[in-house]
Motif scaffolding. Structure first.
Motif, mmCIF file in Angstrom:
data_model
loop_
_atom_site.group_PDB
_atom_site.id
_atom_site.type_symbol
_atom_site.label_atom_id
_atom_site.label_comp_id
_atom_site.label_asym_id
_atom_site.label_seq_id
_atom_site.Cartn_x
_atom_site.Cartn_y
_atom_site.Cartn_z
ATOM 1 N N LEU A 1 141.070 -34.873 50.270
ATOM 2 C CA LEU A 1 140.589 -33.828 49.365
ATOM 3 C C LEU A 1 141.152 -34.031 47.958
ATOM 4 O O LEU A 1 140.421 -33.929 46.967
ATOM 5 N N TYR A 2 142.455 -34.355 47.866
ATOM 6 C CA TYR A 2 143.079 -34.617 46.571
ATOM 7 C C TYR A 2 142.423 -35.819 45.884
ATOM 8 O O TYR A 2 142.157 -35.796 44.671
ATOM 9 N N GLN A 3 142.185 -36.883 46.650
ATOM 10 C CA GLN A 3 141.579 -38.077 46.080
ATOM 11 C C GLN A 3 140.148 -37.802 45.615
ATOM 12 O O GLN A 3 139.711 -38.314 44.575
ATOM 13 N N THR A 4 139.408 -36.996 46.401
ATOM 14 C CA THR A 4 138.040 -36.644 46.016
ATOM 15 C C THR A 4 138.037 -35.842 44.726
ATOM 16 O O THR A 4 137.234 -36.101 43.813
ATOM 17 N N PHE A 5 138.943 -34.864 44.611
ATOM 18 C CA PHE A 5 139.080 -34.088 43.366
ATOM 19 C C PHE A 5 139.403 -35.020 42.192
ATOM 20 O O PHE A 5 138.897 -34.838 41.075
ATOM 21 N N PHE A 6 140.262 -36.003 42.459
ATOM 22 C CA PHE A 6 140.672 -36.941 41.417
ATOM 23 C C PHE A 6 139.480 -37.724 40.877
ATOM 24 O O PHE A 6 139.246 -37.776 39.662
ATOM 25 N N TRP A 7 138.684 -38.326 41.773
ATOM 26 C CA TRP A 7 137.558 -39.150 41.340
ATOM 27 C C TRP A 7 136.430 -38.317 40.750
ATOM 28 O O TRP A 7 135.808 -38.717 39.761
ATOM 29 N N VAL A 8 136.153 -37.164 41.343
ATOM 30 C CA VAL A 8 135.104 -36.296 40.793
ATOM 31 C C VAL A 8 135.537 -35.766 39.431
ATOM 32 O O VAL A 8 134.737 -35.720 38.482
ATOM 33 N N GLY A 9 136.821 -35.364 39.318
ATOM 34 C CA GLY A 9 137.342 -34.878 38.040
ATOM 35 C C GLY A 9 137.265 -35.941 36.966
ATOM 36 O O GLY A 9 136.941 -35.668 35.805
ATOM 37 N N LEU A 10 137.543 -37.194 37.350
ATOM 38 C CA LEU A 10 137.473 -38.304 36.406
ATOM 39 C C LEU A 10 136.029 -38.523 35.937
ATOM 40 O O LEU A 10 135.776 -38.756 34.745
ATOM 41 N N ALA A 11 135.085 -38.449 36.883
ATOM 42 C CA ALA A 11 133.674 -38.615 36.536
ATOM 43 C C ALA A 11 133.207 -37.507 35.594
ATOM 44 O O ALA A 11 132.443 -37.758 34.649
ATOM 45 N N LEU A 12 133.662 -36.279 35.843
ATOM 46 C CA LEU A 12 133.289 -35.158 34.977
ATOM 47 C C LEU A 12 133.938 -35.275 33.600
ATOM 48 O O LEU A 12 133.321 -34.930 32.583
ATOM 49 N N ALA A 13 135.177 -35.777 33.557
ATOM 50 C CA ALA A 13 135.849 -35.982 32.265
ATOM 51 C C ALA A 13 135.109 -37.033 31.447
ATOM 52 O O ALA A 13 134.965 -36.903 30.222
ATOM 53 N N PHE A 14 134.601 -38.062 32.118
ATOM 54 C CA PHE A 14 133.834 -39.087 31.421
ATOM 55 C C PHE A 14 132.507 -38.522 30.919
ATOM 56 O O PHE A 14 131.992 -38.936 29.872
ATOM 57 N N PHE A 15 131.956 -37.573 31.666
ATOM 58 C CA PHE A 15 130.742 -36.874 31.223
ATOM 59 C C PHE A 15 130.995 -36.162 29.892
ATOM 60 O O PHE A 15 130.173 -36.240 28.961
ATOM 61 N N VAL A 16 132.130 -35.480 29.779
ATOM 62 C CA VAL A 16 132.491 -34.797 28.535
ATOM 63 C C VAL A 16 132.656 -35.814 27.406
ATOM 64 O O VAL A 16 132.181 -35.610 26.279
ATOM 65 N N PHE A 17 133.328 -36.941 27.704
ATOM 66 C CA PHE A 17 133.528 -37.988 26.694
ATOM 67 C C PHE A 17 132.186 -38.544 26.222
ATOM 68 O O PHE A 17 131.966 -38.759 25.021
ATOM 69 N N MET A 18 131.261 -38.762 27.155
ATOM 70 C CA MET A 18 129.945 -39.280 26.790
ATOM 71 C C MET A 18 129.190 -38.280 25.920
ATOM 72 O O MET A 18 128.467 -38.667 24.991
ATOM 73 N N TRP A 19 129.337 -36.990 26.222
ATOM 74 C CA TRP A 19 128.669 -35.959 25.429
ATOM 75 C C TRP A 19 129.153 -36.017 23.969
ATOM 76 O O TRP A 19 128.355 -35.925 23.041
ATOM 77 N N ILE A 20 130.464 -36.200 23.819
ATOM 78 C CA ILE A 20 131.053 -36.261 22.474
ATOM 79 C C ILE A 20 130.664 -37.554 21.758
ATOM 80 O O ILE A 20 130.321 -37.544 20.575
ATOM 81 N N GLU A 21 130.724 -38.661 22.486
ATOM 82 C CA GLU A 21 130.541 -39.972 21.861
ATOM 83 C C GLU A 21 129.071 -40.393 21.746
ATOM 84 O O GLU A 21 128.670 -40.978 20.747
ATOM 85 N N GLU A 22 128.271 -40.094 22.793
ATOM 86 C CA GLU A 22 126.896 -40.583 22.819
ATOM 87 C C GLU A 22 125.851 -39.490 22.574
ATOM 88 O O GLU A 22 124.697 -39.786 22.282
ATOM 89 N N GLY A 23 126.244 -38.221 22.765
ATOM 90 C CA GLY A 23 125.281 -37.139 22.588
ATOM 91 C C GLY A 23 124.939 -36.468 23.905
ATOM 92 O O GLY A 23 125.313 -36.932 24.989
ATOM 93 N N SER A 24 124.209 -35.369 23.822
ATOM 94 C CA SER A 24 123.927 -34.555 25.009
ATOM 95 C C SER A 24 122.972 -35.234 25.997
ATOM 96 O O SER A 24 123.176 -35.171 27.210
ATOM 97 N N LYS A 25 121.928 -35.896 25.497
ATOM 98 C CA LYS A 25 120.927 -36.473 26.400
ATOM 99 C C LYS A 25 121.504 -37.581 27.286
ATOM 100 O O LYS A 25 121.340 -37.536 28.510
ATOM 101 N N PRO A 26 122.192 -38.592 26.735
ATOM 102 C CA PRO A 26 122.806 -39.605 27.608
ATOM 103 C C PRO A 26 123.827 -39.005 28.580
ATOM 104 O O PRO A 26 123.934 -39.458 29.720
ATOM 105 N N ALA A 27 124.573 -37.998 28.110
ATOM 106 C CA ALA A 27 125.572 -37.375 28.982
ATOM 107 C C ALA A 27 124.906 -36.672 30.156
ATOM 108 O O ALA A 27 125.380 -36.769 31.299
#
Length: 355
Positions: free
Chosen positions: A63-89
């Motif tokens: 469960l901890y590992q799943t939270f870790f990887w999902v959290g990382l994927a969601l954090a990258f989503f936020v980074f993409m929104w900032i760097e690439e824009g809303s549509k690519p994110a």
């Protein structure tokens, strides 16, 4: 000779990827660089702190590992929104959710493979990790070739659309999963013909020497089987992701970025998801129908692309795709657990209470 041709082919592929990277915009290069650094650090953290070699993985640890990887994927989503824009994110998170839900089907087959080859539980984590890393390499090659074909022959997307439509209808109307025996699979029979094998795990080794000859253990075969099965699943998932992203001329680089990152994040989270859901995955009776509806939706979207573009903007299409994926996948899982009154299996509840 064949090995030389394979090596030359990989060399050309790597050179093509490097050239493509150098031609990217500064923003895309930064996103790829951040993705690569985060990925390496995350793997080190996962293997060094969250995972222990030769130890069974508990439900709590998974469960901890799943939270870790999902959290990382969601954090990258936020980074993409900032760097690439809303549509690519939004395309990224839609593709990630699509791949993540399809991973649950992978887990069911992985369980059958481990059971069929009698893999000891203490080797699950290591075998899964190597198999998944191999699967990522295969997926990168598959995606690179697929995207290159779409760039040159855009009409291939219509073939993908028909394929997804047929696959979705068959999946939706199928009542039961077909019995799958890894030892009867074409992949296993082919591997057994070309690779000398011993019928044991070599106490955790992949290669053993017996009577002066080198043999490969069942663990080595399981790793190859996991990678091969994931590639088979990718035949559905990658065309589906291509149907989510914007493949219009001038947007090819961003489309590649979305497909690569969403696939790799979803596949890397597959190992912890396996340990978390291995007892419950067979209880998601209607998940198959939920995935089927999504595949049918994406197939129709790809076939009707010309007319849809006249009515909806690309951003609106991404929002609708994300909504359909969320509703269908979450709805099918909740329906399986609550409406169908099946819930989680007893073995998972018992194992969790023992931790």
């Amino acid at each position: 000779m064949s090995a030389f041709l394979i090596f030359k082919g990989l060399e050309q592929l790597i050179l093509s990827i490097v050239k493509s990277f150098l031609l990217l915009t500064a923003s895309d290069q930064l996103t790829y660089a951040v993705f690569g650094v985060v990925l390496v650090l995350a793997l080190i953290f996962d293997l060094g702190l969250l995972s222990k070699k030769g130890k069974k993985v508990s439900i709590r640890s998974a469960l901890y590992q799943t939270f870790f990887w999902v959290g990382l994927a969601l954090a990258f989503f936020v980074f993409m929104w900032i760097e690439e824009g809303s549509k690519p994110a939004l395309e990224y998170i839609s593709a990630y959710l699509m791949e993540w839900s399809l991973s649950i089907d992978n887990i069911f087959v992985f369980i059958l493979i481990f059971s069929s080859f009698g893999v000891k539980e203490k080797y699950y984590g290591r075998v899964l990790l190597i198999g998944i890393l191999m699967a990522i390499v295969f997926r990168i090659i598959f995606i690179t070739v697929g995207v290159a074909l779409v760039e040159r022959f855009h009409w291939i997307l219509y073939i993908f659309g028909v394929f997804l439509l047929i696959t979705g209808v068959k999946m939706f109307t199928s009542d039961d999963e077909e019995a799958y025996d890894p030892h009867d699979s074409k992949v296993y029979k082919l591997l057994k013909r070309i690779i000398p094998m011993v019928p044991h795990d070599g106490e955790g080794k992949y290669v053993v020497v017996e009577n002066g000859k080198r043999y490969y253990t069942t663990l080595f075969f399981v790793i190859l089987m996991l990678a091969a099965i994931d590639l088979v699943f990718a035949l559905d998932s990658i065309p589906a992701v291509m149907g989510i992203v914007d493949n219009s001329p001038g947007n090819e680089d961003v489309a590649k970025l979305v497909i690569y990152t969403s696939n790799i994040f979803a596949v890397l989270g597959l190992r912890s998801l396996f340990f978390l859901l291995r007892g419950a995955v067979t209880k998601f009776d209607y998940l198959q129908q939920g995935i089927a509806i999504v595949l049918i939706f994406i197939g129709v979207k790809m076939l009707a692309e010309h007319w849809i573009n006249m009515v909806l903007s690309k951003s609106e299409q991404v929002f609708i795709s994300l909504g359909v994926i969320l509703v269908c996948i979450s709805g099918s899982i909740f329906y399986s657990i609550f409406i169908s009154k099946k819930g989680l299996p007893e073995e998972v509840v018992e194992e969790d209470t023992e931790q």
